[in-house]
Design a protein around this motif. Structure first.
Motif, PDB file in Angstrom:
ATOM      1  N   LEU A  78       0.867  -1.185   0.000  1.00 47.12           N
ATOM      2  CA  LEU A  78       0.000   0.000   0.000  1.00 47.12           C
ATOM      3  C   LEU A  78       0.898   1.228   0.000  1.00 47.12           C
ATOM      4  CD1 LEU A  78      -2.510  -1.241   2.733  1.00 47.12           C
ATOM      5  CD2 LEU A  78      -2.684  -1.495   0.246  1.00 47.12           C
ATOM      6  N   THR A  79       0.876   1.978  -1.094  1.00 48.79           N
ATOM      7  CA  THR A  79       1.827   3.081  -1.247  1.00 48.79           C
ATOM      8  C   THR A  79       1.120   4.426  -1.291  1.00 48.79           C
ATOM      9  OG1 THR A  79       1.754   3.046  -3.662  1.00 48.79           O
ATOM     10  CG2 THR A  79       3.349   1.591  -2.609  1.00 48.79           C
ATOM     11  N   ALA A  80       1.918   5.480  -1.099  1.00 51.12           N
ATOM     12  CA  ALA A  80       1.372   6.834  -1.154  1.00 51.12           C
ATOM     13  C   ALA A  80       1.214   7.251  -2.611  1.00 51.12           C
ATOM     14  CB  ALA A  80       2.294   7.787  -0.424  1.00 51.12           C
ATOM     15  N   ARG A  81       0.208   8.090  -2.828  1.00 50.02           N
ATOM     16  CA  ARG A  81      -0.067   8.541  -4.177  1.00 50.02           C
ATOM     17  C   ARG A  81       1.131   9.285  -4.776  1.00 50.02           C
ATOM     18  NH1 ARG A  81      -4.752  10.191  -6.919  1.00 50.02           N
ATOM     19  NH2 ARG A  81      -6.092  10.066  -5.112  1.00 50.02           N
ATOM     20  N   GLY A  82       1.401   9.016  -6.031  1.00 53.29           N
ATOM     21  CA  GLY A  82       2.365   9.811  -6.778  1.00 53.29           C
ATOM     22  C   GLY A  82       3.825   9.430  -6.566  1.00 53.29           C
ATOM     23  N   LEU A  83       4.106   8.556  -5.624  1.00 57.74           N
ATOM     24  CA  LEU A  83       5.504   8.206  -5.410  1.00 57.74           C
ATOM     25  C   LEU A  83       5.882   6.989  -6.248  1.00 57.74           C
ATOM     26  CD1 LEU A  83       5.928   8.798  -1.579  1.00 57.74           C
ATOM     27  CD2 LEU A  83       6.608  10.263  -3.477  1.00 57.74           C
ATOM     28  N   VAL A  84       6.226   7.282  -7.502  1.00 66.24           N
ATOM     29  CA  VAL A  84       6.511   6.195  -8.428  1.00 66.24           C
ATOM     30  C   VAL A  84       7.703   5.360  -7.953  1.00 66.24           C
ATOM     31  CG1 VAL A  84       7.112   5.613 -10.810  1.00 66.24           C
ATOM     32  CG2 VAL A  84       5.599   7.532 -10.338  1.00 66.24           C
ATOM     33  N   GLU A  85       8.720   6.058  -7.394  1.00 61.78           N
ATOM     34  CA  GLU A  85       9.932   5.326  -6.963  1.00 61.78           C
ATOM     35  C   GLU A  85       9.581   4.275  -5.919  1.00 61.78           C
ATOM     36  OE1 GLU A  85       9.996   8.843  -5.248  1.00 61.78           O
ATOM     37  OE2 GLU A  85       9.230   9.009  -7.274  1.00 61.78           O
ATOM     38  N   GLN A  86       8.584   4.654  -5.061  1.00 63.94           N
ATOM     39  CA  GLN A  86       8.183   3.750  -3.991  1.00 63.94           C
ATOM     40  C   GLN A  86       7.612   2.439  -4.555  1.00 63.94           C
ATOM     41  OE1 GLN A  86       5.020   5.065  -1.244  1.00 63.94           O
ATOM     42  NE2 GLN A  86       6.690   5.766   0.059  1.00 63.94           N
ATOM     43  N   ARG A  87       6.829   2.585  -5.607  1.00 65.34           N
ATOM     44  CA  ARG A  87       6.248   1.387  -6.220  1.00 65.34           C
ATOM     45  C   ARG A  87       7.325   0.518  -6.829  1.00 65.34           C
ATOM     46  NH1 ARG A  87       2.248   4.569  -9.944  1.00 65.34           N
ATOM     47  NH2 ARG A  87       1.726   6.103  -8.373  1.00 65.34           N
ATOM     48  N   VAL A  88       8.238   1.166  -7.564  1.00 59.89           N
ATOM     49  CA  VAL A  88       9.321   0.418  -8.199  1.00 59.89           C
ATOM     50  C   VAL A  88      10.153  -0.286  -7.141  1.00 59.89           C
ATOM     51  CG1 VAL A  88      11.421   0.616  -9.584  1.00 59.89           C
ATOM     52  CG2 VAL A  88       9.397   1.969 -10.177  1.00 59.89           C
ATOM     53  N   GLU A  89      10.450   0.442  -6.092  1.00 59.33           N
ATOM     54  CA  GLU A  89      11.243  -0.130  -4.999  1.00 59.33           C
ATOM     55  C   GLU A  89      10.526  -1.323  -4.379  1.00 59.33           C
ATOM     56  OE1 GLU A  89      13.737   1.718  -1.460  1.00 59.33           O
ATOM     57  OE2 GLU A  89      12.346   3.176  -2.322  1.00 59.33           O
ATOM     58  N   GLY A  90       9.213  -1.172  -4.197  1.00 54.91           N
ATOM     59  CA  GLY A  90       8.407  -2.244  -3.615  1.00 54.91           C
ATOM     60  C   GLY A  90       8.434  -3.491  -4.476  1.00 54.91           C
ATOM     61  N   LEU A  91       8.252  -3.320  -5.761  1.00 59.46           N
ATOM     62  CA  LEU A  91       8.258  -4.471  -6.671  1.00 59.46           C
ATOM     63  C   LEU A  91       9.646  -5.111  -6.694  1.00 59.46           C
ATOM     64  CD1 LEU A  91       6.062  -2.997  -9.553  1.00 59.46           C
ATOM     65  CD2 LEU A  91       5.359  -4.654  -7.820  1.00 59.46           C
ATOM     66  N   ASP A  92      10.676  -4.259  -6.675  1.00 59.09           N
ATOM     67  CA  ASP A  92      12.045  -4.783  -6.632  1.00 59.09           C
ATOM     68  C   ASP A  92      12.294  -5.575  -5.352  1.00 59.09           C
ATOM     69  OD1 ASP A  92      12.769  -3.831  -9.055  1.00 59.09           O
ATOM     70  OD2 ASP A  92      13.800  -2.039  -8.310  1.00 59.09           O
ATOM     71  N   ALA A  93      11.638  -5.162  -4.276  1.00 60.22           N
ATOM     72  CA  ALA A  93      11.841  -5.834  -2.988  1.00 60.22           C
ATOM     73  C   ALA A  93      11.070  -7.150  -2.917  1.00 60.22           C
ATOM     74  CB  ALA A  93      11.402  -4.914  -1.856  1.00 60.22           C
ATOM     75  N   GLY A  94      10.273  -7.443  -3.956  1.00 60.38           N
ATOM     76  CA  GLY A  94       9.589  -8.731  -3.995  1.00 60.38           C
ATOM     77  C   GLY A  94       8.088  -8.658  -3.794  1.00 60.38           C
ATOM     78  N   ALA A  95       7.520  -7.427  -3.826  1.00 66.56           N
ATOM     79  CA  ALA A  95       6.060  -7.318  -3.734  1.00 66.56           C
ATOM     80  C   ALA A  95       5.437  -7.811  -5.043  1.00 66.56           C
ATOM     81  CB  ALA A  95       5.655  -5.875  -3.469  1.00 66.56           C
ATOM     82  N   ASP A  96       4.223  -8.341  -4.962  1.00 73.26           N
ATOM     83  CA  ASP A  96       3.572  -8.866  -6.161  1.00 73.26           C
ATOM     84  C   ASP A  96       2.724  -7.805  -6.844  1.00 73.26           C
ATOM     85  OD1 ASP A  96       3.938 -12.031  -6.007  1.00 73.26           O
ATOM     86  OD2 ASP A  96       3.777 -11.194  -4.005  1.00 73.26           O
ATOM     87  N   ASP A  97       2.266  -6.846  -6.057  1.00 71.96           N
ATOM     88  CA  ASP A  97       1.378  -5.837  -6.610  1.00 71.96           C
ATOM     89  C   ASP A  97       1.384  -4.647  -5.647  1.00 71.96           C
ATOM     90  OD1 ASP A  97      -0.441  -4.643  -8.277  1.00 71.96           O
ATOM     91  OD2 ASP A  97      -2.106  -5.985  -7.802  1.00 71.96           O
ATOM     92  N   TYR A  98       0.855  -3.530  -6.085  1.00 76.60           N
ATOM     93  CA  TYR A  98       0.742  -2.395  -5.173  1.00 76.60           C
ATOM     94  C   TYR A  98      -0.581  -1.688  -5.413  1.00 76.60           C
ATOM     95  CZ  TYR A  98       1.989   0.230  -9.292  1.00 76.60           C
ATOM     96  OH  TYR A  98       1.981   0.739 -10.545  1.00 76.60           O
ATOM     97  N   LEU A  99      -0.998  -0.946  -4.418  1.00 74.36           N
ATOM     98  CA  LEU A  99      -2.234  -0.182  -4.509  1.00 74.36           C
ATOM     99  C   LEU A  99      -1.948   1.171  -3.884  1.00 74.36           C
ATOM    100  CD1 LEU A  99      -5.216  -0.447  -5.308  1.00 74.36           C
ATOM    101  CD2 LEU A  99      -5.690  -1.294  -3.018  1.00 74.36           C
TER     102      LEU A  99
END
Ligand code: CA
Length: 224
Positions: A78-99
């Motif tokens: 679950l990420t904050a709006r607009g923080l694209v780096e956060q999503r990329v970082e999350g997926l790189d860390a092994g997350a399957d999806d983000y919202l």
């Protein structure tokens, strides 16, 4: 299906947990990444909902650590709006999806359904065995032409059985996937629920589909 929710904001956490419970999931809530790592090591969760912004370890660090420890439960970040780096970082860390927060509840539930399905390697919204069918989206069970009304726990039990059918499901797997951490495993609640499900599915019908494997668990399948 059992879900771990990692969220430090109490209001958000209870709002999400309530919605998940209404949709037949068992939910454990923890408020820190450290507690999430402990819980993840103890229970094979069907999905983990992980907030990025947590006190102490961040959601991204928690995700990376879970993966390093070999924990493969699907993770929705679950990420904050607009923080694209956060999503990329999350997926790189092994997350399957983000919202992205804030989100619409219907979307969260759809993502969770998809995630849990992926975890079980079955993309089917409908599960079948013999003349028994379960529509996971409409949350409806039928045997032949007859609709069988189920409570949310009975639904969760039947879903687990159908995902495994005709194989055995052990009692401890049932406890782990259908109940949350407040379950007292000394009670005979599992047996009570199985008997209710059995009455609804099998009474006055043949073949009987739910079978007890004494001392081990249960299976849904044809009689032997
Ligand atoms: Ca937070």
């Amino acid at each position: 299906m059992r879900i771990l929710l990692v969220e430090d904001e109490r209001k958000v956490a209870s709002f999400i947990a309530r919605a998940l419970k209404e949709n037949t999931y068992a939910v454990d809530v923890v408020e820190t990444g450290e507690k999430a790592l402990e819980a993840g090591a103890e229970v094979a969760y069907d999905a983990i909902l992980l907030d990025v912004r947590l006190p102490g370890l961040s959601g991204i660090e928690v995700c990376r650590e879970l993966r390093q420890r070999g924990i493969e439960s699907p993770v929705l970040m679950l990420t904050a709006r607009g923080l694209v780096e956060q999503r990329v970082e999350g997926l790189d860390a092994g997350a399957d999806d983000y919202l992205t927060k804030p989100f619409v509840l219907a979307e969260l539930l759809a993502r969770v359904r998809a995630l849990v399905r992926r975890g079980f390697h079955t993309g089917n919204a409908k599960l079948h065995y013999a003349d028994l069918a379960l529509d996971r989206h409409r949350r409806r069970a039928t045997r032949g032409q007859e609709v069988i009304p189920l409570t949310s726990k009975e639904f969760a039990l039947l879903e687990l059985f159908l995902l495994r059918a005709p194989e055995l499901v052990t009692r401890s797997e049932i406890v782990e996937h259908v109940w949350d951490c407040h379950f007292d495993s000394e009670t005979n609640l599992v047996e009570v629920y199985i008997n209710r499900l059995r009455q609804k599915l099998d009474q006055n019908r043949s073949p009987k589909l739910i079978h007890t494997i004494r001392g081990v668990g249960y299976r849904l399948g044809m009689p032997e």
